[in-house]
Design an enzyme around this catalytic site. Structure first.
Site, PDB file in Angstrom:
ATOM      1  N   SER A   4       0.814  -1.218   0.000  1.00  0.00           N
ATOM      2  CA  SER A   4       0.000   0.000   0.000  1.00  0.00           C
ATOM      3  C   SER A   4       0.847   1.268   0.000  1.00  0.00           C
ATOM      4  O   SER A   4       0.327   2.359  -0.225  1.00  0.00           O
ATOM      5  CB  SER A   4      -0.947   0.019   1.207  1.00  0.00           C
ATOM      6  N   LYS A  14       0.977   4.197   6.853  1.00  0.00           N
ATOM      7  CA  LYS A  14       0.375   5.138   5.910  1.00  0.00           C
ATOM      8  C   LYS A  14       0.945   6.527   6.178  1.00  0.00           C
ATOM      9  O   LYS A  14       1.603   6.769   7.189  1.00  0.00           O
ATOM     10  CB  LYS A  14      -1.157   5.194   6.071  1.00  0.00           C
TER      11      LYS A  14
END
Length: 198
Positions: free
Chosen positions: A121, A158
């Site tokens: 990701s 993230k």
């Protein structure tokens, strides 16, 4: 301060053998085994080598009188040359400094942890599956920091963002959606570096 430039070439070669041994066995060889390992017949020659390496800070003696790595044992050469990811550059430059990997990647050892990355990701920021990130553990971060966060007792990595009055966790891969936590989430730490092996 003594450095490699003051060391004899054969001492540097033997230090390399000791480093490789340590990498394999997480300890240094005994004096007697060192004679065999370094192909040195005389105990006196071994003692002189060890004295020189101790003087330069590469070896030390632990409280139990066994040899241990010195403060410079884990130094690695840092080249003056750079390698281009685009156009060619000169292939070699003389000189350079010496650093340890910790010195380069771990700025705050007391709060740092190494965490393996699983998934892709964050691939557009160069953080790939199988990489290891260096995380400074702290419960706060700035907008734009790459963070390891805890949501529902699970880790995620993230970029910390903000939409209106709410924090969000932004992936670096268009196949993943921005995470907008409905419940409170926690910052475990901020990514301070990363590395991978091939």
């Amino acid at each position: 301060m003594n450095d490699f430039s003051q060391a004899h070439e054969s001492d540097i070669e033997k230090l390399g053998i000791l480093r490789d041994y340590f990498a394999s066995y997480r300890s240094l060889p005994s004096y007697s085994f060192m004679q065999q390992l370094l192909n040195m017949r005389s105990k006196d020659t071994i003692s002189k080598l060890i004295s020189r390496l101790k003087l330069m800070g590469f070896l030390d003696v632990a409280p139990d009188k066994k040899l241990s790595p010195g403060r410079r044992f884990f130094e690695r050469p840092l080249s003056n040359a750079t390698v281009q990811a685009g156009a060619f550059t000169a292939s070699y430059a003389e000189g350079g400094d010496y650093i340890t990997i910790d010195e380069h990647l771990v700025k705050k050892p007391s709060i740092s942890e190494l965490i393996p990355v699983v998934g892709d990701s964050m691939k557009d920021l160069g953080i790939l599956d199988g990489d290891i990130v260096v995380v400074e553990k702290r419960p706060f971060a700035n907008i734009g920091d790459i963070v390891v966060a805890i949501i529902d007792d699970k880790f995620t990595i993230k970029t910390l963002g903000k939409e209106k009055d709410s924090y969000v966790l932004i992936p670096a891969n268009k196949d993943f959606e921005t995470i907008r936590p409905k419940e409170q989430f926690f910052i475990y730490g901020v990514v301070a570096g990363q590395f991978r092996s091939y």
